[in-house]
Design a protein around this motif. Structure first.
Motif, PDB file in Angstrom:
ATOM      1  N   THR A 186      -8.201   4.856   5.366  1.00 48.66           N
ATOM      2  CA  THR A 186      -7.366   3.708   5.765  1.00 48.66           C
ATOM      3  C   THR A 186      -5.966   3.775   5.168  1.00 48.66           C
ATOM      4  O   THR A 186      -5.068   3.067   5.606  1.00 48.66           O
ATOM      5  CB  THR A 186      -7.993   2.395   5.268  1.00 48.66           C
ATOM      6  OG1 THR A 186      -8.029   2.434   3.821  1.00 48.66           O
ATOM      7  CG2 THR A 186      -9.411   2.209   5.774  1.00 48.66           C
ATOM      8  N   TRP A 187      -5.787   4.584   4.125  1.00 50.26           N
ATOM      9  CA  TRP A 187      -4.536   4.682   3.362  1.00 50.26           C
ATOM     10  C   TRP A 187      -4.161   3.378   2.690  1.00 50.26           C
ATOM     11  O   TRP A 187      -3.007   3.121   2.399  1.00 50.26           O
ATOM     12  CB  TRP A 187      -3.380   5.245   4.217  1.00 50.26           C
ATOM     13  CG  TRP A 187      -3.645   6.673   4.521  1.00 50.26           C
ATOM     14  CD1 TRP A 187      -4.207   7.180   5.648  1.00 50.26           C
ATOM     15  CD2 TRP A 187      -3.423   7.801   3.646  1.00 50.26           C
ATOM     16  NE1 TRP A 187      -4.355   8.552   5.531  1.00 50.26           N
ATOM     17  CE2 TRP A 187      -3.876   8.941   4.321  1.00 50.26           C
ATOM     18  CE3 TRP A 187      -2.891   7.935   2.359  1.00 50.26           C
ATOM     19  CZ2 TRP A 187      -3.809  10.219   3.754  1.00 50.26           C
ATOM     20  CZ3 TRP A 187      -2.824   9.195   1.792  1.00 50.26           C
ATOM     21  CH2 TRP A 187      -3.284  10.320   2.500  1.00 50.26           C
ATOM     22  N   LYS A 188      -5.191   2.575   2.389  1.00 45.28           N
ATOM     23  CA  LYS A 188      -4.944   1.375   1.587  1.00 45.28           C
ATOM     24  C   LYS A 188      -5.157   1.731   0.113  1.00 45.28           C
ATOM     25  O   LYS A 188      -5.958   2.601  -0.215  1.00 45.28           O
ATOM     26  CB  LYS A 188      -5.885   0.234   1.998  1.00 45.28           C
ATOM     27  CG  LYS A 188      -5.399  -0.494   3.259  1.00 45.28           C
ATOM     28  CD  LYS A 188      -6.224  -1.718   3.567  1.00 45.28           C
ATOM     29  CE  LYS A 188      -5.758  -2.958   2.843  1.00 45.28           C
ATOM     30  NZ  LYS A 188      -4.504  -3.521   3.388  1.00 45.28           N
ATOM     31  N   ILE A 202      -6.391   5.700  -3.539  1.00 47.59           N
ATOM     32  CA  ILE A 202      -6.037   5.565  -2.126  1.00 47.59           C
ATOM     33  C   ILE A 202      -7.240   5.979  -1.283  1.00 47.59           C
ATOM     34  O   ILE A 202      -7.797   7.050  -1.481  1.00 47.59           O
ATOM     35  CB  ILE A 202      -4.818   6.444  -1.787  1.00 47.59           C
ATOM     36  CG1 ILE A 202      -3.585   5.911  -2.518  1.00 47.59           C
ATOM     37  CG2 ILE A 202      -4.566   6.470  -0.276  1.00 47.59           C
ATOM     38  CD1 ILE A 202      -2.305   6.620  -2.177  1.00 47.59           C
ATOM     39  N   SER A 253       7.036   9.330   5.689  1.00 43.79           N
ATOM     40  CA  SER A 253       5.700   9.212   6.280  1.00 43.79           C
ATOM     41  C   SER A 253       5.270  10.538   6.907  1.00 43.79           C
ATOM     42  O   SER A 253       4.271  10.590   7.622  1.00 43.79           O
ATOM     43  CB  SER A 253       5.642   8.052   7.280  1.00 43.79           C
ATOM     44  OG  SER A 253       6.636   8.194   8.264  1.00 43.79           O
ATOM     45  N   ASP A 286       0.815  -1.219   0.000  1.00 47.40           N
ATOM     46  CA  ASP A 286       0.000   0.000   0.000  1.00 47.40           C
ATOM     47  C   ASP A 286       0.849   1.270   0.000  1.00 47.40           C
ATOM     48  O   ASP A 286       0.513   2.242   0.670  1.00 47.40           O
ATOM     49  CB  ASP A 286      -0.971   0.013   1.201  1.00 47.40           C
ATOM     50  CG  ASP A 286      -1.977  -1.116   1.112  1.00 47.40           C
ATOM     51  OD1 ASP A 286      -2.926  -1.003   0.338  1.00 47.40           O
ATOM     52  OD2 ASP A 286      -1.785  -2.146   1.801  1.00 47.40           O
ATOM     53  N   ARG A 330       1.492   3.833   9.686  1.00 47.08           N
ATOM     54  CA  ARG A 330       0.466   3.966  10.716  1.00 47.08           C
ATOM     55  C   ARG A 330       0.312   2.669  11.502  1.00 47.08           C
ATOM     56  O   ARG A 330       0.179   2.681  12.731  1.00 47.08           O
ATOM     57  CB  ARG A 330      -0.848   4.340  10.037  1.00 47.08           C
ATOM     58  CG  ARG A 330      -1.951   4.646  11.005  1.00 47.08           C
ATOM     59  CD  ARG A 330      -3.247   4.733  10.267  1.00 47.08           C
ATOM     60  NE  ARG A 330      -3.574   6.105   9.913  1.00 47.08           N
ATOM     61  CZ  ARG A 330      -4.639   6.425   9.172  1.00 47.08           C
ATOM     62  NH1 ARG A 330      -5.409   5.481   8.689  1.00 47.08           N
ATOM     63  NH2 ARG A 330      -4.909   7.678   8.899  1.00 47.08           N
ATOM     64  N   GLN A 331       0.364   1.550  10.774  1.00 52.53           N
ATOM     65  CA  GLN A 331       0.266   0.234  11.422  1.00 52.53           C
ATOM     66  C   GLN A 331       1.395   0.066  12.450  1.00 52.53           C
ATOM     67  O   GLN A 331       1.176  -0.419  13.562  1.00 52.53           O
ATOM     68  CB  GLN A 331       0.396  -0.829  10.316  1.00 52.53           C
ATOM     69  CG  GLN A 331      -0.004  -2.212  10.702  1.00 52.53           C
ATOM     70  CD  GLN A 331       0.150  -3.172   9.510  1.00 52.53           C
ATOM     71  OE1 GLN A 331       1.104  -3.104   8.722  1.00 52.53           O
ATOM     72  NE2 GLN A 331      -0.787  -4.078   9.382  1.00 52.53           N
ATOM     73  N   SER A 345       5.073   3.461   2.520  1.00 49.70           N
ATOM     74  CA  SER A 345       3.663   3.178   2.751  1.00 49.70           C
ATOM     75  C   SER A 345       3.165   3.886   4.014  1.00 49.70           C
ATOM     76  O   SER A 345       3.624   3.592   5.115  1.00 49.70           O
ATOM     77  CB  SER A 345       3.459   1.672   2.896  1.00 49.70           C
ATOM     78  OG  SER A 345       2.164   1.399   3.379  1.00 49.70           O
ATOM     79  N   TYR A 346       2.227   4.800   3.815  1.00 50.36           N
ATOM     80  CA  TYR A 346       1.631   5.475   4.973  1.00 50.36           C
ATOM     81  C   TYR A 346       0.768   4.494   5.767  1.00 50.36           C
ATOM     82  O   TYR A 346       0.713   4.559   6.995  1.00 50.36           O
ATOM     83  CB  TYR A 346       0.794   6.674   4.505  1.00 50.36           C
ATOM     84  CG  TYR A 346       0.468   7.638   5.624  1.00 50.36           C
ATOM     85  CD1 TYR A 346       1.432   8.513   6.112  1.00 50.36           C
ATOM     86  CD2 TYR A 346      -0.793   7.667   6.213  1.00 50.36           C
ATOM     87  CE1 TYR A 346       1.150   9.388   7.152  1.00 50.36           C
ATOM     88  CE2 TYR A 346      -1.080   8.539   7.247  1.00 50.36           C
ATOM     89  CZ  TYR A 346      -0.105   9.393   7.708  1.00 50.36           C
ATOM     90  OH  TYR A 346      -0.387  10.261   8.740  1.00 50.36           O
ATOM     91  N   PHE A 347       0.139   3.575   5.036  1.00 45.93           N
ATOM     92  CA  PHE A 347      -0.669   2.539   5.697  1.00 45.93           C
ATOM     93  C   PHE A 347       0.188   1.747   6.686  1.00 45.93           C
ATOM     94  O   PHE A 347      -0.183   1.554   7.844  1.00 45.93           O
ATOM     95  CB  PHE A 347      -1.273   1.609   4.636  1.00 45.93           C
ATOM     96  CG  PHE A 347      -1.908   0.375   5.196  1.00 45.93           C
ATOM     97  CD1 PHE A 347      -3.171   0.417   5.773  1.00 45.93           C
ATOM     98  CD2 PHE A 347      -1.229  -0.845   5.179  1.00 45.93           C
ATOM     99  CE1 PHE A 347      -3.750  -0.724   6.310  1.00 45.93           C
ATOM    100  CE2 PHE A 347      -1.802  -1.986   5.716  1.00 45.93           C
ATOM    101  CZ  PHE A 347      -3.067  -1.924   6.276  1.00 45.93           C
ATOM    102  N   LYS A 348       1.358   1.314   6.201  1.00 48.79           N
ATOM    103  CA  LYS A 348       2.258   0.520   7.052  1.00 48.79           C
ATOM    104  C   LYS A 348       2.857   1.381   8.175  1.00 48.79           C
ATOM    105  O   LYS A 348       3.037   0.899   9.294  1.00 48.79           O
ATOM    106  CB  LYS A 348       3.396  -0.066   6.217  1.00 48.79           C
ATOM    107  CG  LYS A 348       2.971  -1.205   5.324  1.00 48.79           C
ATOM    108  CD  LYS A 348       3.190  -2.527   6.021  1.00 48.79           C
ATOM    109  CE  LYS A 348       2.824  -3.695   5.125  1.00 48.79           C
ATOM    110  NZ  LYS A 348       2.692  -4.931   5.902  1.00 48.79           N
TER     111      LYS A 348
END
Lengths: 134, 389
Positions: A105-107, A101, B190, A86, B346-347, B341-344
């Motif tokens: 969720t930024w997925k 995007i 990020s 992602d 944040r995770q 990855s902004y998703f990652k």
């Protein structure tokens, strides 16, 4: 009205046939040519048809009768969700905006219906998540 | 309001520590103000997940019978450096396979080891009286080797330039695929979640700082290569690539969720590394930078069509604009892509928050601070006399 995408393969002897003209004139289809290539093995045309299911069916029969090979494009490019991180590298290289995007969720989502199978995302994806479909 | 790392750790132990991600404190400070937010929050967690080429792993394979002093070492046909003691080697993330596949290399070997997969080890030697064996071919996993740890000389860049391409052909770079005529722009940070942007002067991060590294608990081991401080500041934060850190961590405790091999077409291989740093909220000053938002964090835009180390920024942008999906460069709209990855990210910040809350992760006081000032040196071609003093 329905809209379907197909990949048509022509042998070299069919290249002079005005196929797309027939699609419009004889079957009253709205056509959109997404990609077209010709080389010494023949021609490949990626095309979308819009029309009634009956019109599309008749058009496909005409193509088959004229020895045009037809492949319906459901999933030309496939996104491997396990491989995808992602990041979003695909987003800016896709010419038709098939990657979106989700700002909550930024997925990264892949809208298969928008894909024109140009393959730009495949060699741009760093983790190698975008692959040619079957 | 001031607090120490010891006080924070005592609160973590009691289960009383208030932990928020760097994204969450942006909103908190906007809502409650800096003073109140500083009083409320003990720890701010950050995260990043991006391509970090300067990464690699030390592995000790154990001794064979009869023993071998490995000089040429290959892991899944990727050369590893064996110029160390008999069965130690270093595999660099960007090393390419010798089997003709440009899209497979050191990063893939590292990812596969972390995923628990077997890797083929092939080594050779000239043979010595104490190490008579001349070659070996076997399979290893993380369980069969003695040590396997990532030791990355340059990770978690404090900011990075945005890349675009004014030329007429597509460029394939470590910043990804750059379309001609500035049709796109790529960036790699990020932003408001990025560890070193939230503690810009490294007041709380130094040698020995415990961090989240690839899913394991790792440590900051040294200043990163190309560490520099002499860059423009915006809101007290570097607005161009600045500090970097060298980090170390046990691969046996890592997860493939946070380590991913990458292949940049026609450029080469890289490794996406997931890192998170917990920042102790010592005072209002550190909370001020922890709470800076994407709108307040800036990066230069650089044209990769100029093939020189002296590329001057075309303009400046901020992470809110980059994350909007469109960047206006010289009046023209370019689509943006993130390489990290902004998703990652944040995770990772959320996972680190959970670990601190659940007493699995304690903060650390560094052993030694990082350099306060450092300029970067170029490499020029000199005669011996010019460099000899």
């Amino acid at each position: 009205m329905s809209s379907n995408r197909y990949l048509l393969f022509f042998s070299p002897d069919l290249i002079n046939e005005p196929i797309t003209y027939r699609m419009v004139k004889d079957f009253d289809l709205m056509i959109n040519i997404l990609r077209a290539e010709i080389d010494d093995t023949g021609g490949r045309l990626m095309i979308s048809f819009q029309g009634s299911p009956q019109q599309i069916k008749s058009a496909l029969k005409y193509l088959t009768d004229n020895k045009v090979e037809i492949k319906e494009l459901n999933e030309y490019v496939h996104k491997d969700a396990d491989r995808c991180t992602d990041c979003g590298m695909c987003v800016s290289v896709c010419p038709v905006g098939a990657f979106v995007i989700d700002k909550e969720t930024w997925k990264v989502g892949f809208i298969n219906d928008k894909c024109i199978a140009c393959g730009m995302c495949i060699d741009a994806c760093p983790p190698g998540a975008m692959k040619l479909g079957q | 309001m001031k607090r120490t790392v010891e006080e924070i750790n005592a609160r973590i132990k009691k289960g009383d520590a208030v932990v928020m991600t760097a994204e969450e404190v942006v909103d908190l400070v906007r809502k409650d103000g800096l003073k109140k937010a500083t009083e409320q929050v003990d720890v701010v967690t950050t995260g990043t997940f991006g391509a970090m080429c300067s990464s690699g792993a030390f592995i000790n394979f154990g001794h064979s019978e009869p023993p071998i002093k490995m000089s040429k070492v290959m892991l899944n046909d990727v050369p590893a450096y064996g110029g160390l003691a008999a069965v130690d080697a270093y595999i660099g993330a960007t090393e390419e396979s010798c089997n003709g596949r440009p899209d497979y290399g050191g990063a893939h070997v590292i990812e596969e080891l972390i995923a628990g997969k077997p890797v083929k080890l092939k080594a050779s030697s000239r043979g010595t009286d104490c190490y008579p064996r001349k070659d070996i071919e076997t399979y290893i996993t993380l369980d069969t080797v003695n040590q396997a740890y990532l030791f990355n000389p340059r990770n978690m860049y404090q900011n990075y330039a945005v890349a675009t391409n004014s030329g007429e052909r597509t460029l394939y770079t470590y910043m990804g695929k750059l379309l001609p005529n500035m049709k796109n722009a790529t960036y790699s940070s990020s932003g408001q979640l990025s560890p070193l942007l939230k503690d810009p002067n490294l007041r709380t991060i130094g040698i020995g700082t415990r961090i989240f590294l690839g899913g394991a608990q790792g440590y900051v081991s040294w200043e990163g290569t190309q560490y520099k401080t002499n860059v423009p500041l915006r809101n007290g934060v570097p607005a161009a690539s600045a500090r970097t850190l060298a980090v170390i961590g046990d691969m046996k405790a890592m997860s493939p969720d946070y380590i991913r091999a990458l292949y940049m077409n026609k450029y080469g291989i890289s490794l996406a590394v997931g890192i998170g740093v917990p920042i102790p909220v010592l005072d209002e000053d550190i909370m001020r930078t922890c709470a800076l938002s994407d709108e307040e964090l800036f990066a230069p835009v650089v044209d990769y069509a100029l093939q020189s180390r002296n590329r001057k920024p075309i303009q400046e942008t901020n992470y809110a604009e980059l994350r909007s999906g469109t960047l206006t460069i010289k009046g023209k709209k370019a689509k943006t892509s993130s390489l990290s990855s902004y998703f990652k990210a944040r995770q990772i910040a959320k996972e680190l928050k959970r670990q601190v809350e659940e007493k699995e992760f304690y903060l650390s006081q560094y052993v030694q601070s990082m350099p306060a000032e450092r300029a970067i040196r170029p490499l020029d071609v000199h005669s011996r006399e010019e460099v000899e003093k």
